[in-house]
Design an enzyme around this catalytic site. Structure first.
Site, PDB file in Angstrom:
ATOM      1  N   ARG A   1       0.764  -1.170   0.187  1.00 58.21           N
ATOM      2  CA  ARG A   1      -0.002   0.002   0.017  1.00 58.21           C
ATOM      3  C   ARG A   1       0.889   1.386  -0.180  1.00 58.21           C
ATOM      4  NH1 ARG A   1      -3.564  -2.540  -1.660  1.00 58.21           N
ATOM      5  NH2 ARG A   1      -5.411  -3.123  -0.628  1.00 58.21           N
TER       6      ARG A   1
ATOM      7  N   HIS B   1      -1.272   0.380  -9.642  1.00 55.87           N
ATOM      8  CA  HIS B   1      -1.858  -0.348  -8.798  1.00 55.87           C
ATOM      9  C   HIS B   1      -2.586  -1.523  -9.667  1.00 55.87           C
ATOM     10  CE1 HIS B   1      -4.122  -1.017  -4.632  1.00 55.87           C
ATOM     11  NE2 HIS B   1      -3.845  -2.208  -5.404  1.00 55.87           N
TER      12      HIS B   1
HETATM   13  P1  NDP Z   1      -1.874 -11.821   4.416  1.00 57.82           P
HETATM   14  O1  NDP Z   1      -3.022 -11.435   5.317  1.00 57.82           O
HETATM   15  O2  NDP Z   1      -2.132 -13.189   3.779  1.00 57.82           O
HETATM   16  O3  NDP Z   1      -0.169 -11.601   4.854  1.00 57.82           O
HETATM   17  C1  NDP Z   1       0.135 -10.675   5.390  1.00 57.82           C
HETATM   18  C2  NDP Z   1       1.600 -11.059   5.931  1.00 57.82           C
HETATM   19  O4  NDP Z   1       2.077  -9.944   6.472  1.00 57.82           O
HETATM   20  C3  NDP Z   1       1.793 -12.196   6.942  1.00 57.82           C
HETATM   21  O5  NDP Z   1       2.755 -12.776   6.693  1.00 57.82           O
HETATM   22  C4  NDP Z   1       1.900 -11.208   8.272  1.00 57.82           C
HETATM   23  O6  NDP Z   1       2.672 -12.058   9.282  1.00 57.82           O
HETATM   24  C5  NDP Z   1       2.689 -10.140   7.710  1.00 57.82           C
HETATM   25  N1  NDP Z   1       2.872  -8.908   8.828  1.00 57.82           N
HETATM   26  C6  NDP Z   1       1.489  -8.292   8.924  1.00 57.82           C
HETATM   27  N2  NDP Z   1       1.922  -7.326   9.970  1.00 57.82           N
HETATM   28  C7  NDP Z   1       3.046  -7.473  10.128  1.00 57.82           C
HETATM   29  C8  NDP Z   1       4.219  -6.941  11.013  1.00 57.82           C
HETATM   30  N3  NDP Z   1       3.929  -5.833  11.668  1.00 57.82           N
HETATM   31  N4  NDP Z   1       5.473  -7.288  10.978  1.00 57.82           N
HETATM   32  C9  NDP Z   1       5.708  -8.408  10.079  1.00 57.82           C
HETATM   33  N5  NDP Z   1       5.050  -9.037   9.367  1.00 57.82           N
HETATM   34  C10 NDP Z   1       3.734  -8.468   9.393  1.00 57.82           C
HETATM   35  O7  NDP Z   1      -2.189 -10.896   3.316  1.00 57.82           O
HETATM   36  P2  NDP Z   1      -2.112 -10.942   1.736  1.00 57.82           P
HETATM   37  O8  NDP Z   1      -0.585 -11.649   1.335  1.00 57.82           O
HETATM   38  O9  NDP Z   1      -3.164 -11.748   0.962  1.00 57.82           O
HETATM   39  O10 NDP Z   1      -1.821  -9.570   0.872  1.00 57.82           O
HETATM   40  C11 NDP Z   1      -0.970  -8.627   1.524  1.00 57.82           C
HETATM   41  C12 NDP Z   1      -1.123  -6.967   0.993  1.00 57.82           C
HETATM   42  O11 NDP Z   1      -0.975  -7.056  -0.346  1.00 57.82           O
HETATM   43  C13 NDP Z   1      -2.807  -6.605   0.868  1.00 57.82           C
HETATM   44  O12 NDP Z   1      -3.073  -6.323   2.495  1.00 57.82           O
HETATM   45  C14 NDP Z   1      -2.668  -5.555   0.184  1.00 57.82           C
HETATM   46  O13 NDP Z   1      -2.359  -4.633   0.695  1.00 57.82           O
HETATM   47  C15 NDP Z   1      -1.743  -5.964  -0.979  1.00 57.82           C
HETATM   48  N6  NDP Z   1      -2.181  -6.044  -2.289  1.00 57.82           N
HETATM   49  C16 NDP Z   1      -1.766  -5.465  -3.379  1.00 57.82           C
HETATM   50  C17 NDP Z   1      -2.144  -5.829  -4.611  1.00 57.82           C
HETATM   51  C18 NDP Z   1      -1.617  -5.016  -5.716  1.00 57.82           C
HETATM   52  O14 NDP Z   1      -2.259  -5.291  -6.958  1.00 57.82           O
HETATM   53  N7  NDP Z   1      -0.712  -4.100  -5.623  1.00 57.82           N
HETATM   54  C19 NDP Z   1      -3.179  -6.690  -4.737  1.00 57.82           C
HETATM   55  C20 NDP Z   1      -3.579  -7.555  -3.720  1.00 57.82           C
HETATM   56  C21 NDP Z   1      -2.969  -7.266  -2.349  1.00 57.82           C
HETATM   57  P3  NDP Z   1       2.100 -13.567   9.714  1.00 57.82           P
HETATM   58  O15 NDP Z   1       2.084 -14.577   8.789  1.00 57.82           O
HETATM   59  O16 NDP Z   1       3.173 -13.769  10.864  1.00 57.82           O
HETATM   60  O17 NDP Z   1       0.704 -13.212  10.436  1.00 57.82           O
HETATM   61  C1  OXD Z   2      -6.224  -5.714  -3.316  1.00 61.26           C
HETATM   62  C2  OXD Z   2      -5.761  -4.881  -4.081  1.00 61.26           C
HETATM   63  O1  OXD Z   2      -6.121  -5.527  -1.852  1.00 61.26           O
HETATM   64  O2  OXD Z   2      -6.177  -4.725  -5.190  1.00 61.26           O
HETATM   65  O3  OXD Z   2      -6.838  -6.891  -3.652  1.00 61.26           O
HETATM   66  O4  OXD Z   2      -4.718  -4.027  -3.737  1.00 61.26           O
END
Ligand code: NDP
Ligand code: OXD
Length: 307
Positions: A222, A270
């Site tokens: 983000r 994005h």
């Molecule tokens: P998940 O919820 O599956 O995974 C989040 C990961 O981040 C987990 O491994 C979690 O750790 C880790 N995490 C969260 N907070 C912390 C912290 N404070 N310190 C260290 N690690 C942390 O999310 P997704 O993989 O599904 O998606 C991630 C992000 O990708 C979305 O939230 C979105 O913002 C972005 N996104 C962007 C897109 C784009 O087109 N650019 C499309 C889709 C998503 P743990 O495993 O230990 O809980």
């Molecule tokens: C999502 C994104 O969160 O598109 O799926 O960023």
């Protein structure tokens, strides 16, 4: 009871078609045509107007149209007792892996430079390193898949998470100090974290100062993960050497923003992984059936954690 689609400014026709295809019995409405507000039980949302959900007294659950939920949790009037779910979709993962690996390959192997050289009739092979090392911030659905794909291509990958979870072939890293220790060894740092109070501004001067020269920063999470002025200062100092940014605060990136013309920043709108309307509709339909059947909802978000 109805399912309300709240996606202002987006083409909702494909979502409504997807809902009809998934389950024709679901009564669907599209914001702002809520019908009687006390009949709305479930909402499928993307960037809803803050406060809109608070006006639905019998709302039980909200599905995010994407993987991220910061757009929902950022609403200060989001009712406390509403259950939040998010999109987890294999196609979203595949697309993200393709995009992230594509960026790293294109950057290391100078695809853009060669394209430019061709138009200037220049034959200038460039050296490239065979180190192939990366840090992936976030080892969830997307980060673990990206890390695992890079590892399968021979990259050494460190994956940062809160719990120590890491993709296949990825070395787990936990805690800020341990992250700062491995960052100097990485040719690329890829952000695939959710936006939460703990991760906002995490791509900052301290992280950039720890980078080796020639490091590429890739932000696919983000826009608010990035401290913009720290990036501009870091690029001026050569750490990171370049940045690929797919997400911004706000979006679209304002026309007069300095990132557009920066010679070492690549801007994409994005698009790393685009939600397939049919997949989001499928999740909403499944959530609807679970609500009606009294079963646990799929892909439930821990609201206290923020992801
Ligand atoms: P998940 O919820 O599956 O995974 C989040 C990961 O981040 C987990 O491994 C979690 O750790 C880790 N995490 C969260 N907070 C912390 C912290 N404070 N310190 C260290 N690690 C942390 O999310 P997704 O993989 O599904 O998606 C991630 C992000 O990708 C979305 O939230 C979105 O913002 C972005 N996104 C962007 C897109 C784009 O087109 N650019 C499309 C889709 C998503 P743990 O495993 O230990 O809980
Ligand atoms: C999502 C994104 O969160 O598109 O799926 O960023």
């Amino acid at each position: 009871m109805t399912l309300l689609v709240v996606m202002p400014g987006r083409d909702t026709a494909a979502v409504v078609d997807g809902l009809r295809a998934a389950d024709p019995s679901i009564p669907v409405r599209v914001w702002p045509d809520t019908g009687p507000p006390d009949e709305v039980e479930l909402a499928l949302v993307w960037n809803h107007p803050p406060g809109a959900l608070a006006s639905l007294p019998r709302l039980r659950a909200v599905c995010s149209f994407g993987a991220g939920v910061d757009h929902v949790l950022g609403d200060p009037e989001l009712p406390e007792d509403v259950v939040l779910t998010r999109l987890v979709d294999p196609a979203l993962v595949t697309d993200m892996v393709e995009f992230a690996v594509g960026i790293l390959v294109a950057s290391r192997r100078s695809f853009v430079v060669y394209h430019d050289q061709q138009h200037r009739h220049l034959w200038r092979p460039r050296a490239y390193s065979r180190r192939r090392t990366a840090v992936v911030l976030g080892q969830g659905e997307l980060g673990a898949a990206v890390g695992g794909a890079l590892a399968s291509l021979g990259w050494r990958v460190w994956g940062w998470s809160r719990s120590g979870r890491a993709g296949p072939g990825v070395t787990a890293v936990v805690g800020w100090d341990d992250l700062i220790e491995v960052v100097p060894d990485a040719e690329a740092v890829i952000c695939l974290l959710p936006l939460t109070p703990a991760t906002e501004g995490i791509l900052d001067a301290e992280l950039f100062a720890a980078m080796a020269p020639e490091t590429l920063l890739v932000n696919l999470g983000r826009g608010r993960h990035l401290v913009e002025e720290d990036l501009l200062a870091g690029l001026a100092a050569g750490r990171p050497e370049a940045a690929w940014l797919d997400v911004f605060a706000p979006e679209p990136l304002p026309a007069d923003h300095p990132f557009w013309d920066h010679p070492r920043i690549t801007v994409t709108p994005h698009v790393a992984s685009l939600t397939e309307p049919a997949a989001a509709a499928g999740l909403a339909a499944e959530t609807w059936r679970c609500l009606r059947g009294g079963r646990p909802l799929p892909h439930r978000v821990d609201r206290s954690r923020g992801y």
